[in-house]
Motif scaffolding. Sequence first.
Motif, mmCIF file in Angstrom:
data_model
loop_
_atom_site.group_PDB
_atom_site.id
_atom_site.type_symbol
_atom_site.label_atom_id
_atom_site.label_comp_id
_atom_site.label_asym_id
_atom_site.label_seq_id
_atom_site.Cartn_x
_atom_site.Cartn_y
_atom_site.Cartn_z
ATOM 1 N N ALA A 5 -3.561 2.768 -29.997
ATOM 2 C CA ALA A 5 -2.601 2.642 -28.892
ATOM 3 C C ALA A 5 -3.081 3.444 -27.682
ATOM 4 C CB ALA A 5 -1.218 3.107 -29.333
ATOM 5 N N TRP A 6 -3.659 4.609 -27.920
ATOM 6 C CA TRP A 6 -4.207 5.440 -26.838
ATOM 7 C C TRP A 6 -5.349 4.698 -26.134
ATOM 8 C CZ3 TRP A 6 -2.953 9.342 -23.923
ATOM 9 C CH2 TRP A 6 -3.935 10.019 -23.199
ATOM 10 N N LYS A 7 -6.237 4.100 -26.919
ATOM 11 C CA LYS A 7 -7.347 3.342 -26.334
ATOM 12 C C LYS A 7 -6.827 2.170 -25.510
ATOM 13 C CE LYS A 7 -10.790 4.522 -29.818
ATOM 14 N NZ LYS A 7 -11.586 4.041 -30.951
ATOM 15 N N ASP A 8 -5.790 1.496 -25.996
ATOM 16 C CA ASP A 8 -5.184 0.394 -25.240
ATOM 17 C C ASP A 8 -4.665 0.874 -23.891
ATOM 18 O OD1 ASP A 8 -5.696 -1.540 -27.146
ATOM 19 O OD2 ASP A 8 -3.659 -1.539 -27.968
ATOM 20 N N LEU A 9 -4.072 2.049 -23.870
ATOM 21 C CA LEU A 9 -3.569 2.596 -22.608
ATOM 22 C C LEU A 9 -4.706 2.943 -21.661
ATOM 23 C CD1 LEU A 9 -0.652 4.786 -23.909
ATOM 24 C CD2 LEU A 9 -0.466 2.929 -22.245
ATOM 25 N N LEU A 10 -5.764 3.525 -22.191
ATOM 26 C CA LEU A 10 -6.900 3.873 -21.342
ATOM 27 C C LEU A 10 -7.594 2.629 -20.795
ATOM 28 C CD1 LEU A 10 -8.546 6.859 -23.237
ATOM 29 C CD2 LEU A 10 -7.067 6.939 -21.219
ATOM 30 N N ASP A 11 -7.559 1.553 -21.548
ATOM 31 C CA ASP A 11 -8.201 0.301 -21.130
ATOM 32 C C ASP A 11 -7.278 -0.601 -20.314
ATOM 33 O OD1 ASP A 11 -10.507 1.079 -22.438
ATOM 34 O OD2 ASP A 11 -10.050 -0.050 -24.262
ATOM 35 N N ALA A 12 -6.030 -0.192 -20.171
ATOM 36 C CA ALA A 12 -5.046 -1.046 -19.484
ATOM 37 C C ALA A 12 -5.455 -1.275 -18.036
ATOM 38 C CB ALA A 12 -3.664 -0.399 -19.537
ATOM 39 N N SER A 13 -5.318 -2.522 -17.614
ATOM 40 C CA SER A 13 -5.517 -2.823 -16.200
ATOM 41 C C SER A 13 -4.139 -3.012 -15.574
ATOM 42 C CB SER A 13 -6.374 -4.078 -16.020
ATOM 43 O OG SER A 13 -5.765 -5.181 -16.648
ATOM 44 N N CYS A 14 -3.921 -2.306 -14.510
ATOM 45 C CA CYS A 14 -2.616 -2.327 -13.860
ATOM 46 C C CYS A 14 -2.549 -3.491 -12.875
ATOM 47 C CB CYS A 14 -2.378 -1.008 -13.137
ATOM 48 S SG CYS A 14 -2.366 0.394 -14.265
ATOM 49 N N GLN A 15 -1.394 -4.160 -12.873
ATOM 50 C CA GLN A 15 -1.217 -5.347 -12.042
ATOM 51 C C GLN A 15 -0.878 -5.008 -10.593
ATOM 52 O OE1 GLN A 15 -1.993 -8.297 -13.403
ATOM 53 N NE2 GLN A 15 -2.461 -7.078 -15.204
ATOM 54 N N ASP A 16 -0.275 -3.839 -10.369
ATOM 55 C CA ASP A 16 0.130 -3.476 -9.012
ATOM 56 C C ASP A 16 0.238 -1.962 -8.898
ATOM 57 O OD1 ASP A 16 2.589 -2.758 -10.238
ATOM 58 O OD2 ASP A 16 3.445 -4.725 -9.826
ATOM 59 N N GLY A 17 0.585 -1.509 -7.701
ATOM 60 C CA GLY A 17 0.700 -0.077 -7.459
ATOM 61 C C GLY A 17 1.751 0.588 -8.318
ATOM 62 N N GLU A 18 2.840 -0.105 -8.604
ATOM 63 C CA GLU A 18 3.907 0.454 -9.425
ATOM 64 C C GLU A 18 3.395 0.756 -10.834
ATOM 65 O OE1 GLU A 18 8.235 -0.848 -11.221
ATOM 66 O OE2 GLU A 18 7.612 -1.705 -9.299
ATOM 67 N N GLU A 19 2.627 -0.158 -11.411
ATOM 68 C CA GLU A 19 2.063 0.079 -12.741
ATOM 69 C C GLU A 19 1.051 1.218 -12.710
ATOM 70 O OE1 GLU A 19 0.542 -3.378 -14.727
ATOM 71 O OE2 GLU A 19 2.544 -3.928 -15.430
ATOM 72 N N LYS A 20 0.286 1.314 -11.628
ATOM 73 C CA LYS A 20 -0.678 2.410 -11.508
ATOM 74 C C LYS A 20 0.037 3.750 -11.510
ATOM 75 C CE LYS A 20 -4.069 -0.343 -9.062
ATOM 76 N NZ LYS A 20 -4.744 -0.645 -7.804
ATOM 77 N N VAL A 21 1.138 3.825 -10.790
ATOM 78 C CA VAL A 21 1.917 5.065 -10.748
ATOM 79 C C VAL A 21 2.500 5.361 -12.125
ATOM 80 C CG1 VAL A 21 3.992 6.154 -9.787
ATOM 81 C CG2 VAL A 21 2.406 4.936 -8.274
ATOM 82 N N LYS A 22 3.011 4.336 -12.820
ATOM 83 C CA LYS A 22 3.569 4.542 -14.166
ATOM 84 C C LYS A 22 2.507 5.064 -15.119
ATOM 85 C CE LYS A 22 7.345 1.258 -14.074
ATOM 86 N NZ LYS A 22 7.914 0.030 -14.569
ATOM 87 N N LEU A 23 1.333 4.470 -15.076
ATOM 88 C CA LEU A 23 0.268 4.896 -15.979
ATOM 89 C C LEU A 23 -0.198 6.303 -15.632
ATOM 90 C CD1 LEU A 23 -1.555 4.373 -18.355
ATOM 91 C CD2 LEU A 23 -3.136 3.161 -16.818
ATOM 92 N N ALA A 24 -0.383 6.577 -14.348
ATOM 93 C CA ALA A 24 -0.807 7.923 -13.932
ATOM 94 C C ALA A 24 0.232 8.959 -14.348
ATOM 95 C CB ALA A 24 -1.032 7.963 -12.421
ATOM 96 N N THR A 25 1.509 8.644 -14.181
ATOM 97 C CA THR A 25 2.583 9.556 -14.572
ATOM 98 C C THR A 25 2.571 9.796 -16.073
ATOM 99 O OG1 THR A 25 3.935 8.826 -12.706
ATOM 100 C CG2 THR A 25 5.082 9.920 -14.519
ATOM 101 N N PHE A 26 2.444 8.724 -16.843
ATOM 102 C CA PHE A 26 2.381 8.850 -18.300
ATOM 103 C C PHE A 26 1.208 9.741 -18.707
ATOM 104 C CE2 PHE A 26 0.259 7.493 -22.172
ATOM 105 C CZ PHE A 26 1.251 7.742 -23.114
#
Length: 89
Positions: A38-59
């Motif tokens: 699950a951690w690897k999936d998060l690191l490999d996640a591609s964000c669709q927009d700025g909102e997802e980028k902020v969510k991932l960075a925050t997480f």
Amino acid sequence: MLVEKIATYERIKRQLEDEISRDDLEMLVQYDAQLVDAWKDLLDASCQDGEEKVKLATFLLNQIDENLESSIILEQIKSKVLQLMMSMI
């Protein structure tokens, strides 16, 4: 998609923590492997927009307090957050 990946990671982490108190080695190994995936999936996640980028960075930044003892995780977090920030420029 990203929200689901974060939820999956957090669910598996809670299950792993529950198993620690039960002392069930077989289940601990199983949940630990799932958490790594699950951690690897998060690191490999591609964000669709700025909102997802902020969510991932925050997480990722929220994981720092919990994982200070692991330099590998800290390096992965720093690398991913930098990638996210650079993609916003």
